[in-house]
Design an enzyme around this catalytic site. Structure first.
Site, mmCIF file in Angstrom:
data_model
loop_
_atom_site.group_PDB
_atom_site.id
_atom_site.type_symbol
_atom_site.label_atom_id
_atom_site.label_comp_id
_atom_site.label_asym_id
_atom_site.label_seq_id
_atom_site.Cartn_x
_atom_site.Cartn_y
_atom_site.Cartn_z
ATOM 1 N N ASN A 116 -14.376 -3.716 16.245
ATOM 2 C CA ASN A 116 -13.865 -3.375 15.017
ATOM 3 C C ASN A 116 -13.750 -2.518 13.718
ATOM 4 O OD1 ASN A 116 -14.205 -6.477 15.533
ATOM 5 N ND2 ASN A 116 -16.527 -6.371 15.027
ATOM 6 N N ASP A 167 -15.953 -9.890 20.355
ATOM 7 C CA ASP A 167 -14.590 -10.372 21.866
ATOM 8 C C ASP A 167 -14.831 -8.425 22.086
ATOM 9 O OD1 ASP A 167 -13.189 -8.464 20.228
ATOM 10 O OD2 ASP A 167 -12.156 -10.782 19.407
ATOM 11 N N GLU A 188 -5.937 -7.094 -1.859
ATOM 12 C CA GLU A 188 -6.796 -7.112 -0.714
ATOM 13 C C GLU A 188 -8.557 -6.521 -0.209
ATOM 14 O OE1 GLU A 188 -5.247 -4.776 2.493
ATOM 15 O OE2 GLU A 188 -2.879 -4.973 1.723
ATOM 16 N N GLU A 194 0.654 -1.705 -0.024
ATOM 17 C CA GLU A 194 -0.091 0.192 -0.088
ATOM 18 C C GLU A 194 1.094 1.615 0.614
ATOM 19 O OE1 GLU A 194 -4.601 -1.507 1.806
ATOM 20 O OE2 GLU A 194 -2.556 -0.331 3.006
#
Length: 376
Positions: free
Chosen positions: A296, A292, A281, A173
């Protein structure tokens, strides 16, 4: 003289891998369209309690992906990620030893490999491209030699082990350059960036002269809307000896949103530059929930209305994306970290996974329907 100094710096990093025995594994066949998965985190996830299952039965994740149509494993390589030891009980990940383990597992599952050189000790992306600590303060000529010798030494080590990758990403990237500050694009000057990138490219080409497997070279830019400006400036600065234009395509940050626009953009890039194009990607959420306490990166609220954050919505999105890439003449697609399920794994920002809702496994580690798109 500079090249020899740089080579000496590398010996300490590669010595720990020198005792590995050569692996005798048949070469993977190259398909017309490459379906890949970035499995850089798998060793670490498993070491920290993560389990992968097919209909409740535990299985090797590499085998799971291969049996669902994945032909290639992408794996990142950091130069000297000592920082990972502090978070993982003294064990290092994404160094050469860990990468060798991943490549060996990919080979044993019958898959090809895309080796992703970050040229950093840590994550590289458009905002940050930190020069490896061992190379800090080097003038541009010595930094170029370090890139060349490091790239060549890694590939030669993999050759000794029978683990040469079919593809090599020279950088990750690199929208704004590589190995800041020397390689950063500043005042529209792309020359230092181009010279450093060419050093890595030259190393791969020189390695190929003595290798039966001749890795195809990928250069990598994030998001389709940035590709034309980036390629125009980079090729004008002298970067032309590469095989594949690698793109990150994340719907959350993309200005190219419709499937037709994705096809058209890929086709236009191919026609203008005469190179193969691959999405290296991508990802999409299968739920709005979190496994969890680690927040995110992509939430369910980010999902498109026509592709809701559900197992079925994720499957439709990924299958449609694969079709769009094929329609545009793209060479393939690689899903980023589809196995980064929640575990005791810890990174700089939390414990568990910030990607558990974008994996191709549910919260119990079972395969999700979208995995079938890999063989679509």
């Amino acid at each position: 003289m500079l090249k020899w100094i740089a080579f000496i710096i590398l010996l300490g990093l590669l010595f720990s891998c020198s005792s590995e025995k050569k692996t005798t594994i048949p070469k993977a066949s190259v398909p017309d369209f490459i379906s890949g998965v970035d499995l850089s985190y798998v060793n670490q996830v498993e070491d920290h309690g993560g389990k992968f299952r097919v209909k409740g039965i535990e299985a090797d994740p590499f085998r799971i992906f291969q049996e669902h149509g994945a032909s290639t494993v992408r794996v990142r390589l950091w130069h000297n990620p000592e920082w990972t030891k502090k978070l993982n009980g003294g064990k290092t990940y994404s160094d050469l030893a860990d990468v060798i383990k991943t490549i060996r597992r990919a080979r044993q599952a019958g898959m090809m490999v895309n080796l992703d050189f970050h040229y950093s000790d840590d994550w590289s992306d458009p905002a940050k491209q930190a020069v490896p600590k061992a190379w800090e303060g080097l003038a541009l000529p010595l930094l170029k030699d370090s890139v060349y010798n490091y790239t060549l030494a890694v590939l030669n080590q993999l050759k000794l082990l029978g683990l040469v990758p079919e593809m090599v990403q020279v950088g990750n990237e690199n929208n704004n350059g590589i190995m800041f500050p020397l390689g950063k694009v500043s005042n529209d000057d792309w020359s230092s960036f181009a010279s450093l990138l060419n050093s890595g490219i030259d190393a791969v080409r020189d390695f190929s002269k003595t290798s039966s497997i001749k890795p195809r070279i990928i250069i990598h830019v994030a998001q389709l809307q940035n590709a034309f400006h980036w390629l125009k400036n980079l090729t004008a600065a002298g970067v032309n000896d590469f095989d594949i234009i690698g793109l990150s395509h994340y719907f959350k940050w993309s200005e190219v949103t419709s499937m037709q626009a994705i096809s058209d953009t890929i086709s236009a890039i191919r026609n203008k530059y005469g190179k193969e194009v691959m999405v290296v990607e991508t990802a999409y959420p299968w739920t709005a929930l979190n496994a969890d306490l680690y927040p995110n990166v992509i939430s369910g609220a980010d999902a498109f209305e026509q592709y809701p954050a559900s197992p079925e919505g994720q499957q439709r999105y990924l299958c449609d994306l694969v079709d769009a890439i094929r329609k545009g003449g793209g060479k393939g697609v690689m899903y980023w970290e589809p196995a980064w399920i929640s575990s005791r794994l810890r990174d700089q920002w939390g414990q568990g996974s910030s990607w558990d809702n974008c994996t191709l496994f549910d919260f119990e580690g079972n395969v999700l329907p979208a995995m079938n798109c890999l063989g679509h």
